[in-house]
Scaffold this motif. Structure first.
Motif, PDB file in Angstrom:
ATOM      1  N   TYR A   6       0.836  -1.197   0.000  1.00  0.00           N
ATOM      2  CA  TYR A   6       0.000   0.000   0.000  1.00  0.00           C
ATOM      3  C   TYR A   6       0.878   1.258   0.000  1.00  0.00           C
ATOM      4  N   LEU A   7       1.868   1.279   0.871  1.00  0.00           N
ATOM      5  CA  LEU A   7       2.757   2.434   0.946  1.00  0.00           C
ATOM      6  C   LEU A   7       3.571   2.606  -0.332  1.00  0.00           C
ATOM      7  N   LYS A   8       3.984   1.505  -0.928  1.00  0.00           N
ATOM      8  CA  LYS A   8       4.723   1.567  -2.191  1.00  0.00           C
ATOM      9  C   LYS A   8       3.830   2.144  -3.291  1.00  0.00           C
ATOM     10  N   LEU A  10       1.251   4.178  -2.870  1.00  0.00           N
ATOM     11  CA  LEU A  10       1.103   5.613  -2.600  1.00  0.00           C
ATOM     12  C   LEU A  10       2.332   6.388  -3.071  1.00  0.00           C
ATOM     13  N   ASP A  11       3.503   5.833  -2.824  1.00  0.00           N
ATOM     14  CA  ASP A  11       4.744   6.486  -3.246  1.00  0.00           C
ATOM     15  C   ASP A  11       4.798   6.627  -4.768  1.00  0.00           C
ATOM     16  N   ARG A  12       4.401   5.569  -5.483  1.00  0.00           N
ATOM     17  CA  ARG A  12       4.399   5.624  -6.945  1.00  0.00           C
ATOM     18  C   ARG A  12       3.419   6.667  -7.457  1.00  0.00           C
ATOM     19  N   ILE A  13       2.263   6.775  -6.806  1.00  0.00           N
ATOM     20  CA  ILE A  13       1.262   7.764  -7.210  1.00  0.00           C
ATOM     21  C   ILE A  13       1.810   9.177  -7.023  1.00  0.00           C
ATOM     22  N   VAL A  14       2.440   9.434  -5.895  1.00  0.00           N
ATOM     23  CA  VAL A  14       2.994  10.766  -5.632  1.00  0.00           C
ATOM     24  C   VAL A  14       4.106  11.082  -6.628  1.00  0.00           C
ATOM     25  N   LYS A  15       5.013  10.134  -6.858  1.00  0.00           N
ATOM     26  CA  LYS A  15       6.099  10.368  -7.811  1.00  0.00           C
ATOM     27  C   LYS A  15       5.548  10.591  -9.221  1.00  0.00           C
ATOM     28  N   GLY A  16       4.501   9.853  -9.574  1.00  0.00           N
ATOM     29  CA  GLY A  16       3.875  10.042 -10.876  1.00  0.00           C
ATOM     30  C   GLY A  16       3.264  11.426 -11.015  1.00  0.00           C
ATOM     31  N   ALA A  17       2.613  11.883  -9.971  1.00  0.00           N
ATOM     32  CA  ALA A  17       2.010  13.225 -10.003  1.00  0.00           C
ATOM     33  C   ALA A  17       3.085  14.287 -10.140  1.00  0.00           C
ATOM     34  N   GLY A  33       2.045   8.606 -19.070  1.00  0.00           N
ATOM     35  CA  GLY A  33       2.122   8.780 -17.620  1.00  0.00           C
ATOM     36  C   GLY A  33       0.752   8.876 -16.979  1.00  0.00           C
ATOM     37  N   MET A  34      -0.169   9.573 -17.633  1.00  0.00           N
ATOM     38  CA  MET A  34      -1.532   9.692 -17.089  1.00  0.00           C
ATOM     39  C   MET A  34      -2.248   8.350 -17.073  1.00  0.00           C
ATOM     40  N   ARG A  35      -2.031   7.540 -18.118  1.00  0.00           N
ATOM     41  CA  ARG A  35      -2.658   6.215 -18.134  1.00  0.00           C
ATOM     42  C   ARG A  35      -2.161   5.388 -16.958  1.00  0.00           C
ATOM     43  N   LEU A  36      -0.859   5.398 -16.717  1.00  0.00           N
ATOM     44  CA  LEU A  36      -0.297   4.648 -15.596  1.00  0.00           C
ATOM     45  C   LEU A  36      -0.788   5.221 -14.274  1.00  0.00           C
ATOM     46  N   TYR A  37      -0.794   6.531 -14.157  1.00  0.00           N
ATOM     47  CA  TYR A  37      -1.265   7.190 -12.946  1.00  0.00           C
ATOM     48  C   TYR A  37      -2.716   6.788 -12.653  1.00  0.00           C
ATOM     49  N   ASP A  38      -3.560   6.827 -13.666  1.00  0.00           N
ATOM     50  CA  ASP A  38      -4.961   6.444 -13.488  1.00  0.00           C
ATOM     51  C   ASP A  38      -5.095   4.994 -13.039  1.00  0.00           C
ATOM     52  N   GLN A  39      -4.289   4.101 -13.599  1.00  0.00           N
ATOM     53  CA  GLN A  39      -4.321   2.693 -13.205  1.00  0.00           C
ATOM     54  C   GLN A  39      -3.926   2.532 -11.735  1.00  0.00           C
ATOM     55  N   LEU A  40      -2.893   3.240 -11.325  1.00  0.00           N
ATOM     56  CA  LEU A  40      -2.441   3.147  -9.938  1.00  0.00           C
ATOM     57  C   LEU A  40      -3.503   3.679  -8.976  1.00  0.00           C
TER      58      LEU A  40
END
Length: 52
Positions: A6-8, A10-17, A33-40
């Motif tokens: 879960y924490l990992k 969240l970290d990926r989402i923040v880094k993606g943003a 990047g947006m497609r990946l962000y949306d999936q996460l």
């Protein structure tokens, strides 16, 4: 999903943003990047039970 996963996520989402905020990235990189962000984000919302 474990707490560590879960924490990992969240970290990926923040880094993606942060990456997507860069005005100098190419439009195709932004789209990818947006497609990946949306999936996460979808994974996170499912885990939290906010969507099915």
């Amino acid at each position: 999903m474990t707490e560590a996963e879960y924490l990992k996520l969240l970290d990926r989402i923040v880094k993606g943003a942060e990456y997507l905020e860069n005005p100098l990235i190419k439009p195709e990189d932004y789209s990818r990047g947006m497609r990946l962000y949306d999936q996460l984000v979808q994974q996170l919302l499912k885990y939290k039970g906010l969507i099915e």
